[in-house]
Motif scaffolding. Structure first.
Motif, short mmCIF file in Angstrom:
data_model
loop_
_atom_site.label_atom_id
_atom_site.label_comp_id
_atom_site.label_asym_id
_atom_site.label_seq_id
_atom_site.Cartn_x
_atom_site.Cartn_y
_atom_site.Cartn_z
N GLU A 98 3.28 8.64 -5.16
CA GLU A 98 2.06 7.06 -4.73
C GLU A 98 2.68 7.01 -3.23
O GLU A 98 2.18 6.32 -3.04
CB GLU A 98 2.71 5.75 -5.31
CG GLU A 98 2.31 5.58 -6.84
CD GLU A 98 3.36 4.85 -8.09
OE1 GLU A 98 2.75 4.64 -9.26
OE2 GLU A 98 4.33 4.66 -7.73
N TYR A 118 0.79 9.52 -1.79
CA TYR A 118 -1.22 9.13 -1.62
C TYR A 118 -0.91 7.88 -0.52
O TYR A 118 -2.33 7.83 0.15
CB TYR A 118 -0.73 8.87 -3.15
CG TYR A 118 -2.52 7.86 -2.88
CD1 TYR A 118 -3.39 8.39 -2.76
CD2 TYR A 118 -2.94 6.63 -3.12
CE1 TYR A 118 -4.93 8.41 -2.87
CE2 TYR A 118 -4.42 5.53 -2.73
CZ TYR A 118 -5.56 6.91 -3.05
OH TYR A 118 -6.45 6.47 -2.89
N TYR A 119 -0.29 6.85 -0.69
CA TYR A 119 0.59 5.90 0.56
C TYR A 119 -0.30 6.50 1.63
O TYR A 119 -1.29 6.14 2.52
CB TYR A 119 0.71 5.28 0.31
CG TYR A 119 0.60 4.25 -1.33
CD1 TYR A 119 -0.43 4.26 -1.90
CD2 TYR A 119 1.87 3.42 -1.71
CE1 TYR A 119 -0.09 3.69 -2.90
CE2 TYR A 119 2.04 2.99 -2.91
CZ TYR A 119 1.04 2.78 -3.23
OH TYR A 119 1.10 1.90 -5.15
N THR A 168 5.38 -2.36 -1.94
CA THR A 168 5.40 -1.92 -3.27
C THR A 168 6.01 -1.89 -4.32
O THR A 168 7.20 -1.56 -3.73
CB THR A 168 3.78 -0.61 -3.50
OG1 THR A 168 4.00 -1.12 -4.49
CG2 THR A 168 5.27 0.26 -2.13
N LYS A 178 5.78 0.35 -6.61
CA LYS A 178 5.43 1.02 -7.29
C LYS A 178 6.62 2.02 -6.39
O LYS A 178 5.77 2.58 -5.36
CB LYS A 178 3.91 1.91 -7.07
CG LYS A 178 3.42 0.59 -7.85
CD LYS A 178 1.68 1.32 -8.21
CE LYS A 178 1.32 0.62 -9.28
NZ LYS A 178 0.03 1.67 -9.60
#
Length: 134
Positions: A94, A97-98, A87, A89
């Motif tokens: 983030e 979260y992943y 990613t 991001k």
């Protein structure tokens, strides 16, 4: 550890990124790789290909990486196969979260082609150390 990392699925909608990854992962690192241009293709190919690890772009048109992860996780033949998100991001929240979704690791894009295989191997080893500790 569950053996040597040999078979990968690489899912990315960008042909240029797949071309770079193909050279690095197949030619330089000598992995067997199934390159998929979409989450739908990965879902179709994954069980039959029997990957050791799945590299999955987060931002793709149609079905994004998160939805693809959910659908791949529902395939019994893929139980225990680690998934690594790729990613652009790169914010800490983030990545957190992943990881909460159960991915084994996250690799930033753009990635350094000469470091990609080493990054994958590092995540592979860490994933198996965690599994062995459980």
């Amino acid at each position: 550890m569950d053996g040597k990392l040999q078979r990968l699925i690489y899912v990315d909608d960008e042909p240029d990124i797949r071309a770079i990854a193909r050279f690095v992962l197949e030619e330089l690192a000598d992995y067997q790789v199934d390159f998929c241009s979409s989450g739908a293709q990965a879902i179709e190919d994954a069980a039959g290909f029997k990957p050791d690890l799945i590299l999955l772009d987060v931002m793709m048109p149609g079905m994004d990486g998160i939805e693809t992860l959910k659908r791949l996780s529902a395939i019994p033949q893929l139980a225990g196969v680690p998934v690594v998100f790729m990613t652009a991001k790169a914010m800490k929240h983030e990545w957190d979260y992943y990881r909460s979704l159960g991915v084994a690791g996250v690799i930033s894009k753009p990635f350094d082609p000469m470091e990609l295989a080493a990054s994958i191997e590092t995540i592979w080893r860490a994933h198996h150390k965690l599994r062995e500790a459980v």
